[in-house]
Design a protein around this motif. Structure first.
Motif, PDB file in Angstrom:
ATOM      1  N   TYR A 100       0.596  -0.711   0.171  1.00  0.00           N
ATOM      2  CA  TYR A 100      -0.037  -0.086  -0.447  1.00  0.00           C
ATOM      3  C   TYR A 100       0.400   1.396   0.183  1.00  0.00           C
ATOM      4  O   TYR A 100       1.721   0.979   0.841  1.00  0.00           O
ATOM      5  CB  TYR A 100      -1.228  -0.068   1.199  1.00  0.00           C
ATOM      6  N   PRO A 101       0.546   2.128  -0.939  1.00  0.00           N
ATOM      7  CA  PRO A 101      -0.353   2.506  -2.142  1.00  0.00           C
ATOM      8  C   PRO A 101      -0.390   0.960  -2.824  1.00  0.00           C
ATOM      9  O   PRO A 101       0.978   0.821  -3.207  1.00  0.00           O
ATOM     10  CB  PRO A 101      -0.460   3.886  -2.724  1.00  0.00           C
ATOM     11  N   PRO A 102      -1.234   0.773  -3.906  1.00  0.00           N
ATOM     12  CA  PRO A 102      -0.502  -0.887  -4.881  1.00  0.00           C
ATOM     13  C   PRO A 102       0.158   0.281  -5.636  1.00  0.00           C
ATOM     14  O   PRO A 102      -0.150   1.163  -6.096  1.00  0.00           O
ATOM     15  CB  PRO A 102      -2.608  -0.717  -5.183  1.00  0.00           C
TER      16      PRO A 102
ATOM     17  N   SER B   2       5.728   3.459   0.141  1.00  0.00           N
ATOM     18  CA  SER B   2       5.103   2.323   0.394  1.00  0.00           C
ATOM     19  C   SER B   2       5.346   1.538   1.553  1.00  0.00           C
ATOM     20  O   SER B   2       6.455   1.311   2.290  1.00  0.00           O
ATOM     21  CB  SER B   2       6.015   1.195  -0.899  1.00  0.00           C
TER      22      SER B   2
END
Length: 282
Positions: free
Chosen positions: A162-164, A264
């Motif tokens: 996350y985030p993708p 991330s």
């Protein structure tokens, strides 16, 4: 005499990652990642000083060493694997650690006396078995009455970021597809309770997820890229992806750059530990 290879090899799908130098180094890194969870499962399963333990599919010996630390100098650990390169690495680790009560058996050649073990353990081994229930049932033969069986497996598809990140999803997808085409059960962790229940072991289950964020995201990127490196021969053989598309030489760096840009947080696959005792009547 009982051939432990009969228990281990009968349902094996094969270890698709190989046992080259880089893969053995990746396994050592993996062993450190999941050391604390493994120790916790072994303690909860009832491993204690003085026990005699069989580590099935021991590979480079990281789990065997953890078990040795739990059972102590008065206990004994026997590691079983079919790969001589991995076993040599395991013997080197044991020698460096100074353990004299840890031995390793090449599963397709050696035989072990027909005495029973107090515990049978394994980590990331059932996913490579064609018939996991049959494997567990056969392994019960190596337990003393009241002996303990404890396994740790993963649910690979639960890994996320996350985030993708599209690059992460693509890399994980290549790994999952390669494993599945090779007959590897990528989400066997969720099945441990059912599998051990079917083997009449009355299991208890726990789970954990390793998380990398901030300064530790580089570890997650390297681990993902090194897993793909070990799988590359099979990825090509199975036509999972074009090596040029993967671009392994730059993959880790591209993952790291995107991770820094997105700040991330990486979630490793869910680890599931399950353990149960053999009835005194079995």
């Amino acid at each position: 005499m009982t051939k432990l290879s009969q228990m281990y090899d009968a349902s094996a799908a094969g270890y698709v990652l190989g046992h080259g130098k880089e893969e053995l180094e990746r396994l050592t890194q993996q062993g450190e990642f999941f050391r604390h969870f493994t120790e916790s499962v072994f303690h909860n399963a009832g491993l204690r000083p003085g026990m005699r333990v069989l580590d099935i599919g021991c590979g480079a010996g990281d789990v065997s060493l953890i078990a040795a630390g739990v059972v102590g100098a008065e206990g004994q650990v026997v590691g079983l694997d079919r790969a001589p390169d991995a076993l040599q690495a395991a013997r080197n680790k044991v020698a460096a650690a100074g353990w004299s009560n840890v031995t390793f058996v090449e599963g397709e050649i050696h035989e072990v006396e027909h005495d029973r073990f107090d515990a049978v353990v394994g980590r990331f081994i059932l996913l490579h078995m064609r018939d996991q229930a049959k494997t567990l049932t056969r392994l019960k033969q190596a337990l003393k009455p009241g002996g303990v069986m404890a396994f740790i497996e993963m649910d690979l598809t639960t890994a996320s970021v996350y985030p993708p990140m599209a690059l992460f999803d693509q890399a994980l997808g290549w790994i999952v597809e390669c494993y599945r085409k090779d007959g590897v059960d990528v989400d066997v962790g969720s099945k441990l309770f059912s599998l051990m229940s079917a083997a009449q072991l009355n299991p208890l289950v726990t789970a954990s997820t390793r998380v990398s964020a901030g300064e530790t995201t580089d570890q997650a990127c390297d681990y993902l890229a090194e897993t793909l490196r070990s799988l590359m021969p099979r990825i090509e053989q199975l036509s999972v992806a074009d090596p040029n598309q993967i671009d392994l030489a730059t993959l880790a760096q591209r993952l790291k750059e995107q991770a820094r840009l997105d700040n991330s947080c990486f979630f490793y696959p869910r680890m599931v530990g399950a353990w149960g005792a053999l009835s005194n009547m079995q």
